[in-house]
Design a protein around this motif. Sequence first.
Motif, mmCIF file in Angstrom:
data_model
loop_
_atom_site.group_PDB
_atom_site.id
_atom_site.type_symbol
_atom_site.label_atom_id
_atom_site.label_comp_id
_atom_site.label_asym_id
_atom_site.label_seq_id
_atom_site.Cartn_x
_atom_site.Cartn_y
_atom_site.Cartn_z
ATOM 1 N N ASP A 27 -17.432 -79.574 -50.014
ATOM 2 C CA ASP A 27 -17.763 -79.791 -51.433
ATOM 3 C C ASP A 27 -16.649 -79.072 -52.200
ATOM 4 O OD1 ASP A 27 -18.724 -77.171 -51.100
ATOM 5 O OD2 ASP A 27 -20.797 -77.787 -51.080
ATOM 6 N N LYS A 28 -16.982 -78.028 -52.977
ATOM 7 C CA LYS A 28 -15.901 -77.280 -53.642
ATOM 8 C C LYS A 28 -15.018 -76.555 -52.631
ATOM 9 C CE LYS A 28 -17.033 -75.884 -58.250
ATOM 10 N NZ LYS A 28 -17.213 -74.773 -59.134
ATOM 11 N N THR A 29 -15.692 -76.139 -51.538
ATOM 12 C CA THR A 29 -14.964 -75.474 -50.453
ATOM 13 C C THR A 29 -15.178 -76.263 -49.162
ATOM 14 O OG1 THR A 29 -16.873 -74.068 -50.033
ATOM 15 C CG2 THR A 29 -15.162 -73.153 -51.467
ATOM 16 N N ILE A 30 -14.399 -75.911 -48.166
ATOM 17 C CA ILE A 30 -14.502 -76.622 -46.887
ATOM 18 C C ILE A 30 -15.675 -76.042 -46.094
ATOM 19 C CG2 ILE A 30 -13.312 -77.060 -44.695
ATOM 20 C CD1 ILE A 30 -10.691 -77.139 -46.364
ATOM 21 N N LYS A 31 -16.549 -76.923 -45.649
ATOM 22 C CA LYS A 31 -17.742 -76.485 -44.917
ATOM 23 C C LYS A 31 -17.488 -76.491 -43.418
ATOM 24 C CE LYS A 31 -19.651 -75.988 -48.665
ATOM 25 N NZ LYS A 31 -19.595 -74.620 -49.128
ATOM 26 N N GLU A 32 -16.749 -77.506 -42.998
ATOM 27 C CA GLU A 32 -16.532 -77.656 -41.569
ATOM 28 C C GLU A 32 -15.308 -78.530 -41.334
ATOM 29 O OE1 GLU A 32 -20.392 -78.361 -39.871
ATOM 30 O OE2 GLU A 32 -19.454 -78.601 -37.902
ATOM 31 N N ILE A 33 -14.605 -78.260 -40.261
ATOM 32 C CA ILE A 33 -13.439 -79.082 -39.920
ATOM 33 C C ILE A 33 -13.389 -79.190 -38.398
ATOM 34 C CG2 ILE A 33 -11.990 -77.024 -40.336
ATOM 35 C CD1 ILE A 33 -9.715 -78.935 -41.030
ATOM 36 N N ASP A 34 -13.342 -80.422 -37.915
ATOM 37 C CA ASP A 34 -13.457 -80.626 -36.458
ATOM 38 C C ASP A 34 -12.975 -82.052 -36.136
ATOM 39 O OD1 ASP A 34 -14.152 -80.325 -33.787
ATOM 40 O OD2 ASP A 34 -16.131 -79.512 -34.215
ATOM 41 N N THR A 35 -13.192 -82.463 -34.903
ATOM 42 C CA THR A 35 -12.830 -83.837 -34.562
ATOM 43 C C THR A 35 -13.844 -84.794 -35.204
ATOM 44 O OG1 THR A 35 -14.187 -83.723 -32.566
ATOM 45 C CG2 THR A 35 -11.846 -83.192 -32.320
ATOM 46 N N PHE A 36 -13.409 -86.025 -35.404
ATOM 47 C CA PHE A 36 -14.280 -87.064 -35.966
ATOM 48 C C PHE A 36 -15.539 -87.210 -35.100
ATOM 49 C CE2 PHE A 36 -15.731 -91.458 -36.182
ATOM 50 C CZ PHE A 36 -15.850 -91.642 -37.549
ATOM 51 N N GLU A 37 -15.322 -87.171 -33.792
ATOM 52 C CA GLU A 37 -16.426 -87.341 -32.843
ATOM 53 C C GLU A 37 -17.509 -86.282 -33.067
ATOM 54 O OE1 GLU A 37 -15.058 -87.290 -28.797
ATOM 55 O OE2 GLU A 37 -17.067 -87.802 -28.049
ATOM 56 N N ASN A 38 -17.084 -85.021 -33.122
ATOM 57 C CA ASN A 38 -18.059 -83.930 -33.299
ATOM 58 C C ASN A 38 -18.750 -83.992 -34.653
ATOM 59 O OD1 ASN A 38 -17.496 -82.993 -30.785
ATOM 60 N ND2 ASN A 38 -16.118 -81.348 -31.474
ATOM 61 N N ILE A 39 -17.979 -84.279 -35.695
ATOM 62 C CA ILE A 39 -18.552 -84.312 -37.050
ATOM 63 C C ILE A 39 -19.533 -85.488 -37.183
ATOM 64 C CG2 ILE A 39 -18.005 -84.662 -39.517
ATOM 65 C CD1 ILE A 39 -17.072 -81.919 -38.735
ATOM 66 N N SER A 40 -19.163 -86.643 -36.634
ATOM 67 C CA SER A 40 -20.055 -87.800 -36.803
ATOM 68 C C SER A 40 -21.352 -87.628 -36.006
ATOM 69 C CB SER A 40 -19.348 -89.112 -36.462
ATOM 70 O OG SER A 40 -18.742 -89.018 -35.215
ATOM 71 N N LYS A 41 -21.269 -86.884 -34.911
ATOM 72 C CA LYS A 41 -22.498 -86.593 -34.141
ATOM 73 C C LYS A 41 -23.392 -85.649 -34.931
ATOM 74 C CE LYS A 41 -21.037 -86.952 -29.392
ATOM 75 N NZ LYS A 41 -20.221 -86.109 -28.512
ATOM 76 N N LYS A 42 -22.741 -84.666 -35.577
ATOM 77 C CA LYS A 42 -23.501 -83.634 -36.290
ATOM 78 C C LYS A 42 -24.083 -84.136 -37.608
ATOM 79 C CE LYS A 42 -23.171 -78.791 -37.457
ATOM 80 N NZ LYS A 42 -22.302 -77.625 -37.550
ATOM 81 N N TYR A 43 -23.428 -85.107 -38.204
ATOM 82 C CA TYR A 43 -23.890 -85.645 -39.499
ATOM 83 C C TYR A 43 -24.126 -87.154 -39.385
ATOM 84 C CZ TYR A 43 -22.106 -81.156 -41.257
ATOM 85 O OH TYR A 43 -21.872 -79.822 -41.478
ATOM 86 N N PRO A 44 -25.092 -87.576 -38.568
ATOM 87 C CA PRO A 44 -25.241 -89.021 -38.282
ATOM 88 C C PRO A 44 -25.627 -89.850 -39.511
ATOM 89 C CG PRO A 44 -27.081 -87.769 -37.360
ATOM 90 C CD PRO A 44 -26.106 -86.766 -37.861
ATOM 91 N N ASN A 45 -26.226 -89.197 -40.515
ATOM 92 C CA ASN A 45 -26.693 -89.980 -41.670
ATOM 93 C C ASN A 45 -25.749 -89.936 -42.865
ATOM 94 O OD1 ASN A 45 -29.025 -90.603 -40.207
ATOM 95 N ND2 ASN A 45 -29.889 -88.600 -40.767
ATOM 96 N N GLU A 46 -24.636 -89.237 -42.726
ATOM 97 C CA GLU A 46 -23.703 -89.117 -43.862
ATOM 98 C C GLU A 46 -22.650 -90.224 -43.812
ATOM 99 O OE1 GLU A 46 -23.746 -86.884 -46.356
ATOM 100 O OE2 GLU A 46 -25.513 -85.834 -45.558
ATOM 101 N N ILE A 47 -22.216 -90.634 -45.005
ATOM 102 C CA ILE A 47 -21.109 -91.599 -45.072
ATOM 103 C C ILE A 47 -19.813 -90.837 -44.842
ATOM 104 C CG2 ILE A 47 -19.834 -93.176 -46.593
ATOM 105 C CD1 ILE A 47 -22.553 -93.508 -48.113
ATOM 106 N N ILE A 48 -18.975 -91.363 -43.967
ATOM 107 C CA ILE A 48 -17.670 -90.725 -43.738
ATOM 108 C C ILE A 48 -16.577 -91.631 -44.306
ATOM 109 C CG2 ILE A 48 -16.037 -89.848 -42.019
ATOM 110 C CD1 ILE A 48 -18.354 -89.173 -40.204
ATOM 111 N N GLU A 49 -15.763 -91.073 -45.183
ATOM 112 C CA GLU A 49 -14.627 -91.832 -45.735
ATOM 113 C C GLU A 49 -13.517 -91.806 -44.693
ATOM 114 O OE1 GLU A 49 -13.033 -90.283 -49.412
ATOM 115 O OE2 GLU A 49 -11.455 -91.818 -49.457
ATOM 116 N N GLU A 50 -13.271 -92.960 -44.072
ATOM 117 C CA GLU A 50 -12.234 -93.013 -43.030
ATOM 118 C C GLU A 50 -10.936 -93.545 -43.614
ATOM 119 O OE1 GLU A 50 -13.291 -94.378 -38.943
ATOM 120 O OE2 GLU A 50 -15.280 -94.625 -39.837
ATOM 121 N N LEU A 51 -9.913 -92.740 -43.578
ATOM 122 C CA LEU A 51 -8.623 -93.157 -44.135
ATOM 123 C C LEU A 51 -7.919 -94.145 -43.206
ATOM 124 C CD1 LEU A 51 -7.383 -89.738 -45.555
ATOM 125 C CD2 LEU A 51 -8.452 -91.618 -46.809
ATOM 126 N N GLU A 52 -7.001 -94.910 -43.774
ATOM 127 C CA GLU A 52 -6.328 -95.960 -42.985
ATOM 128 C C GLU A 52 -5.459 -95.367 -41.871
ATOM 129 O OE1 GLU A 52 -3.861 -98.156 -45.791
ATOM 130 O OE2 GLU A 52 -3.568 -96.357 -46.963
#
Length: 407
Positions: A27-52
């Motif tokens: 949000d205003k600060t960084i909450k978490e930074i990791d691989t896409f795989e780990n983040i998408s597992k941890k936040y299954p219901n969140e929309i992820i903005e995937e860059l090209e």
Amino acid sequence: MKIIAAKWIVTCDENDSIIEDGAIVYDKTIKEIDTFENISKKYPNEIIEELEDNSVLMPGLINTHVHLEFSSNTTTLKYGNFMLWLNSVIASRDELVQKATTKLISKKLEMMKKSGTTTIGAISSYGFELEACLNSPLNTVFFNEVIGSKADMIDTLFNDFKARLQKSEDKKSEKFFPAIAIHSPYSVHPFLIRETLNIAKQKDYPVSAHFLESIEEYDWLHKDEGGFLEFFKNFLGEEKAVTKPMRFLEQFQNLKNLSFTHCVEASNDDLNKIEELNATINHCVTSNRVLNNTKLDLRKLDNINFSIGTDGLSSNNSLSMFDELRNVLMMHSEFEINSFAKKILKAATFNGAKALGLNKGTLAKNKDSDIIAIKLPDAIKHKEDISTHIILHTKYVKKTIIRGIDA
Ligand code: MCF
Ligand code: FE
């Protein structure tokens, strides 16, 4: 809370970590930074903005030294020799500053944003760029400059400085920070140096000063001779330098966020003192080439933090940090290109944040969410050279996030 993902995340952290197929929760600060795989597992219901494809996320660039009030200059000032430049500034200063309207400066700030800058250290001689900085989404450390050595002008100069400082203090916010600049050891009266530093110490403000930029400055400060002698005699009736370099540096004790700009003619003793003061050196490679044809010896800076500044359009043709980084890369041909590219990307982010005292410059948990997204022209075949390619190929960013908001 948002999540953004890219092929590469260049964190510019202490370990120079690079994450392939990474994602950032922020949000205003960084909450978490990791691989896409780990983040998408941890936040299954969140929309992820995937860059090209071939996108890179990295910290927004920090331009630690820029004079926006000189933004109207292109072909007016004399280059190639410091004294000639200085005389040309004195001759055309009023005209240039007048032409640098809020509208013009706002345009430059917009272009700086598009070319990857999210934070600036703005050296302000008059306070004329204040409004443009306040209107811009960029974070600004606003260095109110004190300059002038004539004894009978001290009171006027100090009062003017205090009024400008107050104006910037009135606007202090999460993106705008008042600070103090002492122009240089040769151009500021000892009383003004002492008093403005006292204010900085009391209020815990960042401080910056130009220091030993030219051989003329060196000769004047150390030996009371050279190009400055005539200049000082004519303008000020002075025949001796009042403040010696070491005496100048010694007054900067006990300041947390301290930086000296240029330092190309600093002696080993001066550099040791700068190290002891835990200060940063603002490296402005284009400005040094254009005004003096000199270059900071980065090999002597093993234990000194250095950051990157464009200086103003008074000594540069661009305020883009990627243009400046390309110049740094090309001018310092003494270093192996890939490891040096990595080093200077960090200087333009992590080290800049230290110079200005900000919780930025690194993509890591709890740091401010100042993030840029860029797109490399093709896939990276040699991961270890990514910094080189970022510097060589980036003109404009695809996206800028400042304190968590799309800017
Ligand atoms: O950093 C460059 C070269 N060194 C010193 N000063 C300036 C630079 N670019 C702009 N300046 C400004 C400085 O802040 O020039 C003015 C000062 O206000 C006049 S110097 C007599
Ligand atoms: Fe400067």
